[in-house]
Design a protein around this motif. Structure first.
Motif, PDB file in Angstrom:
ATOM      1  N   SER A   1      29.372  10.395  16.107  1.00  0.00           N
ATOM      2  CA  SER A   1      30.654   9.948  16.650  1.00  0.00           C
ATOM      3  C   SER A   1      31.359   8.955  15.740  1.00  0.00           C
ATOM      4  O   SER A   1      32.495   8.556  16.027  1.00  0.00           O
ATOM      5  CB  SER A   1      30.434   9.296  18.027  1.00  0.00           C
TER       6      SER A   1
ATOM      7  N   TYR B   1      36.452   6.367  28.191  1.00  0.00           N
ATOM      8  CA  TYR B   1      35.698   6.695  26.980  1.00  0.00           C
ATOM      9  C   TYR B   1      36.695   7.106  25.910  1.00  0.00           C
ATOM     10  O   TYR B   1      37.540   7.987  26.136  1.00  0.00           O
ATOM     11  CB  TYR B   1      34.716   7.831  27.262  1.00  0.00           C
ATOM     12  N   LYS B   2      36.622   6.449  24.742  1.00  0.00           N
ATOM     13  CA  LYS B   2      37.517   6.771  23.629  1.00  0.00           C
ATOM     14  C   LYS B   2      36.681   7.183  22.426  1.00  0.00           C
ATOM     15  O   LYS B   2      35.691   6.524  22.097  1.00  0.00           O
ATOM     16  CB  LYS B   2      38.377   5.562  23.264  1.00  0.00           C
ATOM     17  N   ARG B   3      37.100   8.246  21.792  1.00  0.00           N
ATOM     18  CA  ARG B   3      36.368   8.700  20.603  1.00  0.00           C
ATOM     19  C   ARG B   3      37.287   9.458  19.669  1.00  0.00           C
ATOM     20  O   ARG B   3      38.092  10.287  20.099  1.00  0.00           O
ATOM     21  CB  ARG B   3      35.186   9.581  21.006  1.00  0.00           C
TER      22      ARG B   3
ATOM     23  N   THR C   1      26.033   7.634  26.552  1.00  0.00           N
ATOM     24  CA  THR C   1      27.273   8.396  26.370  1.00  0.00           C
ATOM     25  C   THR C   1      27.151   9.831  26.862  1.00  0.00           C
ATOM     26  O   THR C   1      28.042  10.344  27.535  1.00  0.00           O
ATOM     27  CB  THR C   1      27.691   8.408  24.886  1.00  0.00           C
TER      28      THR C   1
ATOM     29  N   ASN D   1      28.888   0.050  22.732  1.00  0.00           N
ATOM     30  CA  ASN D   1      30.004  -0.135  21.810  1.00  0.00           C
ATOM     31  C   ASN D   1      29.584  -0.715  20.470  1.00  0.00           C
ATOM     32  O   ASN D   1      30.144  -0.357  19.432  1.00  0.00           O
ATOM     33  CB  ASN D   1      31.059  -1.045  22.433  1.00  0.00           C
TER      34      ASN D   1
ATOM     35  N   ARG E   1      35.117   3.556  16.340  1.00  0.00           N
ATOM     36  CA  ARG E   1      35.598   4.933  16.444  1.00  0.00           C
ATOM     37  C   ARG E   1      35.167   5.569  17.765  1.00  0.00           C
ATOM     38  O   ARG E   1      35.626   6.647  18.118  1.00  0.00           O
ATOM     39  CB  ARG E   1      35.112   5.767  15.258  1.00  0.00           C
ATOM     40  N   GLU E   2      34.298   4.889  18.465  1.00  0.00           N
ATOM     41  CA  GLU E   2      33.890   5.317  19.805  1.00  0.00           C
ATOM     42  C   GLU E   2      33.721   4.056  20.645  1.00  0.00           C
ATOM     43  O   GLU E   2      32.990   3.147  20.261  1.00  0.00           O
ATOM     44  CB  GLU E   2      32.574   6.086  19.751  1.00  0.00           C
TER      45      GLU E   2
END
Length: 788
Positions: A371, A736-738, A708, A332, A317-318
């Motif tokens: 997160s 960065y993906k969240r 992060t 990760n 999810r992040e």
């Protein structure tokens, strides 16, 4: 692609697995696997143990801590019936010369691949994601050109309840094993708690344990002596010199579990067999049903896939993608997994066994859920609040089964409740948590807000006449346990910490309409800032504390321990002082504390025990808090250097404690390169740089958070995402993906001007913005950031 390859192993290309290719690692390299209820540790040799709830009060299988021998476990023997030659599915306990040996530690599982005498075996060990059952799923294949008859025999010892059970001659009197439907069941007629009239040693263990197999049992035994043989050991047990086990299963031996099955394999043929171990709560779960349901190859394979999917759904999810592969791997997957599976759920590692939660410890760890699954963080905060007294102080730690623990005289424990609560609200906007009604340990209940308020008010009662907080029995550094036991000594770190906490919590107080308390907190803020700058500055850095007799610690006046890390980093983090002093303090950190393997906790190490300071001085110099790199605190150095925009020092501080990078001097490091260590030895140790106390350490969550929030600089902040990277100038950028709920943000940072910090432009979904709002619309939002 093999990443960070050493003589012992490597990361796979996606970073999700660590493959060990040489079993002779400097120390056992383990995996801590848990579903939050049932847990196991699997070492790379095949050793390890099992428990339910916690490893101190509800141990299922037996292991005594020995990181040199690594000689306790749940073992599977493989024997060629014709020749009588035998070996084990893991390297231990037989340690046979092999054609192949490889161990894969993954997220939620470990796989042992072994080939001896042209028989290949692959054993997957893992835990059901929602039941108190563990699996040993074995594939065995004949790579010979003739038919081979093989038997597989398990062996381990039971504990069933409190550990340690060093008085084994007493404990062994209370086991009752039985055998039915290819399954050994075992009860223990000695529970760890008193009965309804308070009589100890008068209750049963409240579970039934079982060990089962998917094939028809050839033979079995429940007796250790008949398996091992007198004066023999697990490497060469008598069981491997007889055709069958003795089928002994009564109350008159020393309880073990061993099941033996046989397979015949044509050339190239493979068979699968699953062994299970579990523990069913009496009156709530049926051990026979659990054994029958899960001891099936198809079910076991389905559970393995469910385990992998569960962890990826949670951890991914992040995700980050940067030029720093080590940062990517740890951020990760492995720091998250370590913090959740090892620290919060299993609550144990090979270096330390825990029977409960530390008040401040797992509170800090719960930030890992922000997160991934904020509801789990919420649950952890409320759990800790329920271990507070009406006066505002708390239990330093408590048992997770039946409760109980020491009422703390540690001065910082209670303050982590409001600190983590405000951090949670900052990231989630879940103000409703403040209205949750939570009980006190000594009766009554109140809202979480009131719990937080009482913690802060209790700390206000512990101030010196100079306007500084008292250290008490200790603060964050438990080893300073003789500095202030008369409640006269002061903590400078605690003053920094409280200053930051009050700044962050006052807006919450104001939102609650509690203006009188807000004004009181503002007064304390002013007092702290004045007192710190008047009494704690030592010319080039801040002192760490004062003793009950007024002597300074962490001062130029001291011969040993004249500078401490936390007093400098938190002066920056809290913003309690001016820029000139911040700069001088952090320059002193670079001069004395920042080393190749991270920042030392203090310098120079104590070489003589000091009964007026505490047990920190009783460690050998350079070990743990006594002049070593205490990783928890070393992560805060990364945070402080990021705030100072000292990119070179920040990155050095991070890389020194980022485990994959220790692969390049792995024989000096010793520890697992895929999880954080609690500490590494300082320069006065002959093993400078050696890692230790892995898995069960709060450093995992903090290593994730500084990566992060302070290196990549992506920080949720009351409904917005603040973006403020501090990166090496040669980075071209990062992604960065969240997820926030069901809404995904994909943030792409570009660095065309080769700078280290400074946001030039932010584009949200094609529109230029000053700040990025956090939406809840179930969509994917793109954020393009340009530095310059």
């Amino acid at each position: 692609m093999k990443l960070f390859e050493s003589k012992y192993g490597y990361f796979t290309a996606d970073g999700r697995e660590y493959v060990i290719t040489n079993p002779r690692t400097p120390r056992p390299w383990v995996n801590v696997i848990s579903n939050g209820d049932y847990s196991i540790i699997a070492s790379h040799t095949g050793s390890g143990y099992s428990w339910r709830g916690n490893a101190g009060q509800n141990r299922i299988t037996r292991l005594y801590q020995d990181l040199i021998k690594d000689n306790w476990g749940k073992y599977v023997y493989i024997r060629d019936i014709e020749s009588g030659k035998f070996w084990s599915a893991g390297w231990k306990p037989v340690m046979t010369e092999y054609q192949l040996y490889e161990v894969v530690h993954g997220i939620g599982y470990t796989v042992y691949k072994h080939k001896v005498s042209d028989i290949y075996s692959e054993m997957k060990v893992y835990v059901s994601i929602d039941s108190p059952v563990e699996f040993m799923l074995i594939t065995i294949r004949n790579e010979d050109d003739k038919v081979r008859k093989i038997d597989l025999t398990t062996y381990f010892e039971w504990v069933l309840g409190n550990f340690p059970d060093e008085h084994r001659e007493f404990h062994k009197l209370f086991f009752e094993p039985s055998f039915k439907n290819n399954t050994i069941f075992v009860q223990k007629y000695l529970g760890q708690f008193p009965d309804e009239k308070g009589r100890w040693n008068n209750t049963n263990w409240d579970h039934v344990a079982f060990h089962s197999v998917s094939l028809p049992v050839k033979s079995f035994t429940c007796d250790k002596e008949s398996f091992i043989g007198m004066y023999r050991d697990e490497r060469n047990p008598i069981a491997m010199s007889v055709e069958k086990l003795d089928n002994k299963c009564d109350r008159f031996g020393d309880a073990c579990a061993s099941l033996q099955v046989e397979v015949a394999l044509q050339p190239g043929e493979e068979r699968k067999v699953v062994f299970t171990i579990g523990a069913a709560k009496i009156g709530e779960e049926d051990p026979e049903l659990l054994a029958a349901k899960y001891t099936d190859v198809k079910t076991a394979e389905e559970e393995f896939e469910k385990t992998k999917k569960f962890w990826m759904d949670l951890l991914e999810r992040e995700l980050v993608e940067t030029p720093d592969i080590g940062l990517n791997i740890m951020t990760n997957y492995w720091t998250k997994y370590q913090a959740i599976s090892g620290r919060i759920w299993a609550k144990s590692g090979y270096y330390q066994v825990s029977a409960g939660y530390g008040f401040r410890d797992q509170l800090q760890d719960s930030q890992i859920f922000f997160s991934l699954n904020p509801e789990l963080a919420r649950k952890q905060i409320l759990l800790h609040a329920a271990h507070q007294f009406q006066e505002g102080d708390v239990l330093h730690w408590w048992f997770t089964i039946r409760g109980g623990g020491p009422r703390t005289h540690c001065s910082d424990d209670l303050l982590w409740l409001p600190f983590i609560t405000q951090e949670y609200i900052k990231e989630t906007l879940d103000y409703s948590i403040l209205d949750e009604i939570v009980p006190f340990l000594d009766g009554g209940s109140a809202t979480l807000y009131e719990h937080c308020k009482r913690a802060i008010e209790k700390s206000f009662k512990r101030f010196s006449p100079r306007g500084l907080p008292l250290i008490g029995e200790n603060d964050w550094n438990d080893g300073l346990n003789a500095v202030g036991t008369d409640w006269k000594g002061e903590s400078i770190w605690l003053a920094h910490f409280l200053y930051l906490l009050l700044k962050e919590f006052i807006p919450i107080i104001e939102r609650q309409g509690d203006e009188a308390f807000a004004e009181k907190c503002r007064d304390v803020l002013d007092t702290l800032k004045t007192s710190i700058n008047k009494f704690a500055w030592d010319g080039e850095w801040f002192i760490r504390a004062t003793k009950d007799d007024g002597e300074k610690l962490g001062s130029k006046e001291n011969e040993e321990g004249f500078i401490f890390l936390n007093a400098q980093t938190w002066a920056v983090i809290s913003d309690i002082t001016d820029d000139e002093r911040k700069k001088k303090a952090m320059e002193s950190v670079k001069k004395y504390l920042l080393k190749d393997y991270g920042a030392l906790l203090l310098y120079p190490a104590y070489t003589k025990p000091r009964s007026d300071i505490g047990y920190i001085t009783r460690y050998a110099p350079g070990l743990r808090e006594n002049g070593g790199v205490y990783t928890h605190a070393a992560t805060w150095a990364v945070w402080a250097f990021a705030l100072m925009r000292d990119v070179e020092a920040m990155y050095k501080a991070y890389r020194g404690i980022c485990p994959p990078y220790r692969s390049f001097d792995i024989d000096n490091y010793w520890a697992e390169p895929y999880v954080t260590c609690g500490n590494s030895d300082g320069p006065l140790s002959p093993h400078y740089g050696r890692g230790g106390w892995t898995w069960y350490t709060g450093s995992a969550q903090w290593l994730h958070r500084v990566a992060t929030h302070w290196i990549l600089g992506i920080r949720p902040n009351y409904g917005y995402i603040d973006i403020d990277p501090v990166i090496p100038s040669d980075w071209e950028g990062f992604t960065y993906k969240r997820f926030f709920g069901d809404t995904l943000y994909v943030i792409t940072v570009k660095n065309p001007n080769k700078v280290s910090y400074g946001v030039k432009e932010i584009i949200l979904d094609g529109q230029k913005v000053e700040r990025v709002p956090i939406l809840s619309d179930g969509k994917i939002h793109t954020v393009d950031v340009t530095l310059g």
